[in-house]
Design an enzyme around this catalytic site. Structure first.
Site, mmCIF file in Angstrom:
data_model
loop_
_atom_site.group_PDB
_atom_site.id
_atom_site.type_symbol
_atom_site.label_atom_id
_atom_site.label_comp_id
_atom_site.label_asym_id
_atom_site.label_seq_id
_atom_site.Cartn_x
_atom_site.Cartn_y
_atom_site.Cartn_z
ATOM 1 N N LEU A 24 -32.822 38.833 19.751
ATOM 2 C CA LEU A 24 -33.908 39.799 19.304
ATOM 3 C C LEU A 24 -33.493 39.962 17.505
ATOM 4 C CD1 LEU A 24 -35.153 42.664 22.061
ATOM 5 C CD2 LEU A 24 -36.482 40.126 21.205
ATOM 6 N N LYS A 74 -16.682 38.311 18.894
ATOM 7 C CA LYS A 74 -16.419 39.807 18.441
ATOM 8 C C LYS A 74 -15.027 39.719 18.304
ATOM 9 C CE LYS A 74 -20.848 41.990 20.360
ATOM 10 N NZ LYS A 74 -21.228 42.813 21.278
ATOM 11 N N GLY A 137 -16.467 44.198 27.756
ATOM 12 C CA GLY A 137 -16.568 44.949 26.355
ATOM 13 C C GLY A 137 -17.152 46.216 26.033
ATOM 14 N N TYR A 226 -32.361 45.672 28.513
ATOM 15 C CA TYR A 226 -32.921 45.874 27.399
ATOM 16 C C TYR A 226 -33.984 45.523 27.732
ATOM 17 C CZ TYR A 226 -31.496 42.706 24.238
ATOM 18 O OH TYR A 226 -30.823 41.619 23.767
#
Ligand code: ATR
Length: 274
Positions: A24, A74, A137, A226
């Site tokens: 998003l 990451k 994480g 979300y």
């Protein structure tokens, strides 16, 4: 779609990960630049692992203002950067890179974003008894930031107990004044609950990381999921009268914190209409 004018002066910001097609972030970031009349453009790049190093060097040589890093890079991006912010180093993961004076500096705005989503509601962790569900994480980023606010204690519950133990040891080492305990059964009383697992995420929206738990109206219940916005966890918590904080706020807040790092601009939370 973009409604802003792109020009040779428009500054690029990227997202690298694999896959990135469902992210998003491009929609959110470009919406903010357009609304705030900032001359930036945000583009997502699906990067194969064997091209990660070349991609990072490309970002540097093409003078990207910065870029976000998502799953699965990451951690892998860290050795490719020039400097790492101390909190990101402690978390062991970078999701935001700034190019400053030719150097690439890594940050982690996931934890910052989560804290921001609490602070805009006037919620603090200080003196609270907090339950973190999950030890991956996201739990690491959030756990380290909540510890900085000196809660009374942090309980960590995770499917794999050893990971809860490892995370609690990590927080204990950096913040010895905060009691951090890996748990199997949830103790009482708990002031704040934070789900950091993917349980409840679409399409398995019936999943609930705290099935059968009796909420108390004084509790704050947060979910980093979300999609959907109202997870089963949040639905039950709201029915019980708890204050609820959904994952979309953390998503927006981590983006806003990244923009602050890249551009120095403070963006209001209300700007998002995702
Ligand atoms: P992230 O970076 O998004 O936090 P991660 O590092 O893979 O992702 O961590 C996912 C977390 O969700 C872990 O705590 C994981 O539990 P394990 O450590 O036991 O793997 C938790 N999780 C994911 N799916 C789960 C499930 N079906 N039931 C319980 N916990 C789950």
């Amino acid at each position: 779609m973009l409604s802003m004018e792109l020009s040779p002066k428009t500054k690029p910001i990227g997202l690298i990960g694999h896959p990135v097609e469902h992210s998003l972030s491009p929609k959110l970031q470009n919406h903010i630049y357009t609304t705030m009349e900032m001359d930036y453009v945000y583009l997502a790049f699906d990067v194969q692992e064997n091209m990660l190093q070349k991609t990072v060097e490309g970002m540097r040589s093409l003078h990207f203002t910065g870029f976000n890093v998502t799953i699965p890079y990451k951690e892998k991006v860290i050795p490719l950067l020039d400097e790492i912010d101390p909190q990101a180093a402690l978390i062991g993961a970078v999701n935001t890179v700034q190019r400053k004076d030719g150097k690439l500096i890594g940050y982690n705005t996931d934890g910052l974003g989560f804290m921001h989503s609490l602070h805009v509601r006037g919620i603090s962790c200080k003196g609270k008894r907090i339950l973190v569900v999950g030890a991956g994480g996201a739990a690491r980023a959030i756990g380290i930031y909540i510890a900085m606010e000196e809660p009374e204690c942090i309980y960590i519950q995770n499917r794999t107990f050893n990971k809860a133990l490892a995370l609690s040891n990590c927080i204990n080492m950096s913040y010895p004044s905060v009691i951090t305990i890996p748990i199997i059964n949830i103790p009482k009383p708990i002031d704040m609950i934070i789900n950091t697992t993917s349980l409840g995420m679409w399409p398995k929206i019936e999943d609930n990381p705290l099935k059968g738990y009796s909420f108390h109206p004084d509790q704050v219940v947060c979910d980093i999921v979300y999609n959907p916005r109202m997870t089963k966890l949040l639905e039950y918590a709201q029915l019980a009268g708890c204050t609820i904080v959904g994952g979309i706020d953390m998503l927006v807040a981590q983006a806003i914190k990244a923009i602050e790092i890249w551009t120095g601009k403070i963006v209001p939370m209300e700007i998002s209409n995702l």
